[in-house]
Scaffold this motif. Structure first.
Motif: not given
Ligand code: MSP
Length: 655
Positions: A19-20, A22, A28, A30-31, A59, A268, A270, A300
């Motif tokens: 994903p791109i 934010y 963290h 998780g990302h 993003d 992820g 969500d 996570i």
């Molecule tokens: N910007 C959007 C994605 C757009 S893709 C066209 C977005 N960004 S985000 O920064 O909020 O999240 C990015 C990714 O990190 C998502 O796939 C999300 O599921 C993942 N995670 C965020 N917290 C997470 C955990 N605690 N564990 C695993 N992945 C997690 O959504």
């Protein structure tokens, strides 16, 4: 330059995306998880000879960012520039070898998004109307009354507010039947399987609402060029990155031709709905093929639920990498969790993986092998070798492991892929016990046999060095240096043949790959737990002063302790906490049931040398016979099995 490199040669291609992110908060662990997984997969495919395009990025548009920038008193672009730099630094630190980093503020991306929007409008897939509904600002999503959960956002549970504005809409329902058919005809399209049913039953079958795709209440977005005042609503902007990065509707169409459709979008769970419903429908409307797979992995979690900055329970990957090393963190993230399912993060589990899998199993195998090659042969394994039937089992596993790993990688079973490498590592450690090279080394007439034993171990390490590279690149590099193997002995093809490399260059042992980590338990305990322990210890000290509680040496001698080597280990069929081990104690193999399943996976114990109480009466534990007990140190948080780290064989008495 817009692209990191041009790739116009003719290998099979593989396009993988994360994903791109934010750039609103610090990323963290998780990302980091998705990006490390994508990196491992990308490196693996590169090693297999694919021409890989691995995309990640940021993003950067939307109301949330606009508000944050305002709070910080800077322009949105200044605000995101700083965080994007931190994100890029994080990926450098984590050894993420992406091919292109897209920012949705890149002028090329913005231009393509405007063209995409216009094309959809001209084709009649987008129309102008009014939006009235419940809006969740943090998620940037509109919801209908029925979608709300107890009056709050169904995704994040936060407050929503009523909003009405002029907006463009995407006719989603037009493509719903085509999408359902596509999902049903292509079982790999949404993975894991369980998530596919969720999308069909909860969203597609009940009927799709048209999607709001422009906003007028904020400016920080891609302007709709034919209707000033509107900016493209963030999901069309964000999802398009997967094709604008390839130059779609831009002046670089050759990358699009080469890599689209994507082989896998890793995301992820969500954001699965956006990727498996809105995105394919957008692509259908643009008349483009759909991605081959969308894989929604689990979260996570921490004990208190999902990690989030607002809950104050984030785990910082920079802090963890500095403390434990980048490769330890990469290994842990991919090994500990089943890719696809949720998993709970805790630092003790990370430390336990470092100590047992990395320091004990891998680190020791490398250091013991090289130390013996140096000691007995000055660092170069002689060509004269004498085979023995005992070698066959290890050799077979050496040649099977690349194929087993590949099968798991193809199904994105990253944890199982790593487990298959560790099965080989454990088997090699056991092979050292079986062949006792230190005894062979004492006898001049056994030099050819010793040479064969060390060669088999070196071959194991060569395969391991190559196979761990996608997961732990710098550890692989260190192993390569110590083993002194050239790059061409580590290619995928070179692994196919056992014995194809002759180890003519001198090996030399350097620093340990993974120093053991001592658990800073006292620091981690809450005050209350600390006091409990203190009270217990005080009680213990008091009673130990009492003569009657002391034992004589004869009492201690009643307990017979011996070194045992774990040959097999499985889960107890009826009890989650229990493992059933087959332990070799000299000539005899005993079955022992042990309550350690919360702390060790069955495969991590195979090959370990443990201490067994051998004169304990036989018993049945939850219906399974157990003959003996394995010693372990334990407190409220952790449990460590007592192991023997030298070369003494199983059956040796512990005194
Ligand atoms: N910007 C959007 C994605 C757009 S893709 C066209 C977005 N960004 S985000 O920064 O909020 O999240 C990015 C990714 O990190 C998502 O796939 C999300 O599921 C993942 N995670 C965020 N917290 C997470 C955990 N605690 N564990 C695993 N992945 C997690 O959504």
């Amino acid at each position: 330059m817009y692209f990191k490199e041009e790739k116009l040669d003719m290998k099979p291609t593989y396009y993988i995306t994360t994903p791109i992110y934010y750039p609103s908060d610090k990323l963290h662990v998780g990302h980091t998880y998705t990006t490390v997984a994508a990196d491992a997969l990308s490196r693996f495919k590169k090693m297999k000879g694919y021409d890989v395009f691995f995309l990640t990025g940021t993003d950067e548009h939307g109301q949330k960012i606009e508000e944050k920038a305002k709070e910080s008193g800077v322009a949105p672009i200044e605000y995101v520039d700083k965080i994007v730099k931190d994100i890029k630094d994080l990926w450098d630190l984590m050894d993420i070898d992406y091919d292109f980093f897209i920012r949705t503020t890149d002028p090329e991306h913005e231009k393509s998004v405007q063209r995409i929007f216009k094309k959809l409008y001209e084709n009649g897939d987008i129309y102008k109307s009014f939006y009235e509904g419940w809006y969740c600002t943090p998620c940037e999503a509109f919801w209908t009354e029925t979608q709300l959960k107890e009056g709050k956002c169904p995704d994040c549970g936060r407050e929503v507010k009523q909003e009405k504005e002029e907006a463009y809409f995407f006719k989603m329902s037009k493509y719903a039947d085509r999408l359902i058919a596509h999902i049903e005809e292509n079982p790999d399209f949404i993975q894991p399987e369980s998530r596919k049913n969720e999308m069909i039953n909860n969203f597609l079958k009940p009927g799709l609402q048209d999607l709001c795709v422009s906003r007028t209440t904020f400016d920080w977005g891609v302007p709709v060029d034919f209707d000033p005042g509107h900016v493209v609503y963030v999901w069309i902007d964000a999802l398009s990155n997967y094709i604008t990065a390839l130059g779609y509707m831009n002046d670089r169409p050759q990358l699009m031709e080469k890599y689209w459709p994507a082989d896998v979008h890793l995301i992820g769970k969500d954001i699965l709905r956006f990727h498996t419903i809105y995105w394919p429908i957008m692509l259908m409307a643009l008349d483009l093929p759909l991605p081959k797979q969308i894989f929604g992995h689990g979260w996570i979690l921490l004990k208190g639920g999902k990690m989030s900055k607002s809950k104050g329970n984030v785990v910082d990957p920079v802090v963890l990498s500095n403390k434990y090393g980048v490769d330890s963190l990469r290994y842990f993230a991919l090994r500990e969790m089943t890719f696809g399912a949720d998993g709970v993060y805790n630092e003790e589990a990370l430390i336990s993986r470092i100590n047992s899998d990395l320091a004990n199993d891998l680190g020791n195998l490398l250091s013991r092998t090289i130390a013996m090659v140096e000691k007995y042969f000055g660092g170069i394994i002689p060509l004269e070798k004498q085979e023995d039937a005992i070698d066959l089992d290890l050799r077979e596993l050496i040649s099977q492991t690349p194929e087993t790993l590949e099968k798991h990688m193809d199904k994105l079973e990253l944890s199982n892929a790593l487990a298959s490498i560790w099965k080989l590592i454990s088997r090699a450690n056991k092979y050292i016990d079986e062949t006792t090279p230190w005894i062979l080394g004492k006898d001049e007439s056994k030099k050819a046999r010793l040479s064969m034993v060390l060669f088999n171990l070196a071959e194991t390490l060569r395969v391991v060095t190559s196979l761990i590279k996608p997961f732990m690149p710098s550890t692989s590099q260190k192993m390569q240096e110590q083993l002194n193997i050239p790059d061409d002995a580590l290619t995928w093809d070179s692994l196919k043949e056992f014995g194809s490399y002759d180890y003519g260059m001198k090996m030399s042992k350097k620093e340990n790959l993974f120093p053991r980590v001592e658990l800073e338990k006292e620091e981690k305990k809450s005050e209350k737990e600390k006091n409990n322990i203190k009270a217990k210890n005080e009680k213990k000290t008091d009673t130990s002063k009492n003569e009657e509680d002391l034992i004589k040496i004869d009492d201690f001698a009643k307990v017979k302790l011996k070194v045992g080597s774990v040959e097999e280990c499985t889960k107890h069929p009826d009890a989650d906490k229990l493992l059933i081990l087959k332990v070799r104690i000299g000539e005899e193999v005993r079955q022992i049931v042990s309550g350690i399943a919360n702390h060790y996976s069955p495969e991590s114990l195979v090959g370990k040398k443990v201490v067994v109480v051998t004169n304990l009466k036989k018993s049945k534990i939850r219906g399974v016979e157990s003959q003996g007990m394995i010693l372990a140190a334990a407190n409220e948080d952790a449990l460590n099995v007592v192991t023997i780290d030298g070369g003494l064989p199983s059956g040796t008495e512990v005194r």
